[in-house]
Write a protein that holds these residues in place. Structure first.
Motif, mmCIF file in Angstrom:
data_model
loop_
_atom_site.group_PDB
_atom_site.id
_atom_site.type_symbol
_atom_site.label_atom_id
_atom_site.label_comp_id
_atom_site.label_asym_id
_atom_site.label_seq_id
_atom_site.Cartn_x
_atom_site.Cartn_y
_atom_site.Cartn_z
ATOM 1 N N ILE A 11 0.859 -1.178 0.000
ATOM 2 C CA ILE A 11 0.000 0.000 0.000
ATOM 3 C C ILE A 11 0.899 1.233 0.000
ATOM 4 C CG2 ILE A 11 -1.777 1.306 1.225
ATOM 5 C CD1 ILE A 11 -2.629 -1.303 2.569
ATOM 6 N N VAL A 12 0.671 2.129 -0.944
ATOM 7 C CA VAL A 12 1.434 3.378 -1.017
ATOM 8 C C VAL A 12 0.722 4.420 -0.162
ATOM 9 C CG1 VAL A 12 2.293 5.208 -2.538
ATOM 10 C CG2 VAL A 12 2.295 2.819 -3.318
ATOM 11 N N VAL A 13 1.482 5.079 0.712
ATOM 12 C CA VAL A 13 0.926 6.072 1.634
ATOM 13 C C VAL A 13 1.732 7.359 1.560
ATOM 14 C CG1 VAL A 13 0.056 4.275 3.193
ATOM 15 C CG2 VAL A 13 2.287 5.304 3.628
ATOM 16 N N GLU A 14 1.166 8.413 2.095
ATOM 17 C CA GLU A 14 1.846 9.705 2.151
ATOM 18 C C GLU A 14 2.546 9.892 3.495
ATOM 19 O OE1 GLU A 14 0.650 13.907 0.247
ATOM 20 O OE2 GLU A 14 -0.798 13.120 1.690
ATOM 21 N N ASP A 15 1.881 9.512 4.587
ATOM 22 C CA ASP A 15 2.426 9.683 5.933
ATOM 23 C C ASP A 15 2.723 8.301 6.519
ATOM 24 O OD1 ASP A 15 2.875 10.116 8.678
ATOM 25 O OD2 ASP A 15 1.534 11.850 8.708
ATOM 26 N N ARG A 70 6.301 4.759 1.063
ATOM 27 C CA ARG A 70 6.190 6.208 0.831
ATOM 28 C C ARG A 70 7.230 6.578 -0.218
ATOM 29 N NH1 ARG A 70 8.029 11.263 1.708
ATOM 30 N NH2 ARG A 70 9.910 10.684 2.839
ATOM 31 N N PHE A 71 6.730 7.013 -1.378
ATOM 32 C CA PHE A 71 7.638 7.378 -2.461
ATOM 33 C C PHE A 71 8.178 8.787 -2.258
ATOM 34 C CE2 PHE A 71 5.914 3.693 -4.417
ATOM 35 C CZ PHE A 71 6.860 3.286 -5.348
ATOM 36 N N VAL A 72 9.510 8.882 -2.183
ATOM 37 C CA VAL A 72 10.181 10.175 -2.158
ATOM 38 C C VAL A 72 10.354 10.644 -3.597
ATOM 39 C CG1 VAL A 72 12.290 11.386 -1.459
ATOM 40 C CG2 VAL A 72 11.342 9.584 0.008
ATOM 41 N N ARG A 73 10.770 9.686 -4.460
ATOM 42 C CA ARG A 73 10.814 9.931 -5.897
ATOM 43 C C ARG A 73 10.634 8.610 -6.604
ATOM 44 N NH1 ARG A 73 16.163 10.469 -4.808
ATOM 45 N NH2 ARG A 73 17.193 8.739 -5.777
ATOM 46 N N PRO A 74 9.979 8.606 -7.722
ATOM 47 C CA PRO A 74 9.279 9.716 -8.364
ATOM 48 C C PRO A 74 8.017 10.080 -7.589
ATOM 49 C CG PRO A 74 8.805 7.699 -9.550
ATOM 50 C CD PRO A 74 9.791 7.350 -8.468
ATOM 51 N N VAL A 77 1.587 9.461 -8.824
ATOM 52 C CA VAL A 77 0.914 9.889 -10.053
ATOM 53 C C VAL A 77 -0.606 9.916 -9.964
ATOM 54 C CG1 VAL A 77 2.810 9.213 -11.560
ATOM 55 C CG2 VAL A 77 1.001 7.579 -11.044
ATOM 56 N N SER A 78 -1.194 9.183 -9.026
ATOM 57 C CA SER A 78 -2.644 9.228 -8.872
ATOM 58 C C SER A 78 -3.008 8.911 -7.433
ATOM 59 C CB SER A 78 -3.347 8.266 -9.836
ATOM 60 O OG SER A 78 -2.957 6.948 -9.579
ATOM 61 N N ASP A 79 -4.239 9.237 -7.067
ATOM 62 C CA ASP A 79 -4.681 9.126 -5.681
ATOM 63 C C ASP A 79 -6.027 8.415 -5.646
ATOM 64 O OD1 ASP A 79 -5.479 9.511 -3.043
ATOM 65 O OD2 ASP A 79 -4.733 11.561 -2.963
#
Length: 145
Positions: A11-15, A70-74, A77-79
Motif C-alpha cells: 500500500i502506497v501512503v503519504e504519511d 512512501r515514495f520520495v521519488r518519483p 501519479v494518482s490518488d
C-alpha cells in the motif's frame, strides 16, 4: 510449479509514521523499516530512478504482511484514497479481531471513521468497513458464537 504463499500486500501512503501507528493500534507488528533505492529497484518497478521508504507490518500470527511504501521519488501519479467500495483496483484489506466494538474505539483515536454500519452476517461474523489514515479502506470482522 505450484504457488507457495502470498508474501505481502503493498500500500502506497503519504504519511508513513501515521499509517504505522494506525496498523500497530490494530495489532500488526512493525517488522522493519528500510529505504529502497538504486538502479535495481527501478528496474523491478519500471519507475527508473526511485527512492522509497518502506515499513513491513506483520500480523500477530506471522502469516500475513502489509508493505507500506512512501515514495520520495518519483512523485505519486494518482490518488485512490477516497475511492468508493465499488472502485476498480485495490479495494480493502480485511482483518479478524477479537472485539469489534473495542477495536473501533481504539482505531477512532487514530482517525478511523466507520464507512457504513456494523452488521451481523448470519450469526457468523460481525462486520464493518472503516476509513483509516489517508482514506485507506479496512474491513474488520469479529467471529461470533
Amino acid at each position: 510449479m505450484a504457488l507457495k504463499r502470498m508474501d505481502n500486500v503493498g500500500i502506497v501512503v503519504e504519511d508513513l509514521d501515521k499509517t504505522i501507528d494506525f496498523f500497530r493500534e490494530l495489532g500488526l507488528e512493525l517488522e522493519g523499516r528500510a529505504t529502497i533505492e538504486g538502479e535495481w529497484a527501478g528496474r523491478v518497478t519500471g519507475l527508473g530512478d526511485q527512492h522509497v521508504e518502506i515499513a513491513m507490518m506483520r500480523t500477530p500470527d506471522g502469516h500475513s504482511r502489509l508493505e507500506l511504501s512512501r515514495f520520495v521519488r518519483p512523485t505519486v501519479v494518482s490518488d485512490h484514497r477516497k475511492a468508493p467500495v465499488n472502485a476498480l483496483g485495490y479495494l480493502r484489506a480485511m482483518f479478524t479481531v477479537d472485539d469489534l466494538r473495542e477495536t473501533l474505539e481504539r482505531l477512532g483515536k487514530h482517525g478511523a471513521e466507520l464507512v457504513g454500519d456494523v452488521v451481523d452476517y448470519q450469526g457468523v461474523y460481525r462486520l464493518c468497513y472503516v476509513r483509516g489514515p489517508e482514506g485507506l479502506l479496512i474491513g474488520l470482522a469479529q467471529e461470533l458464537g
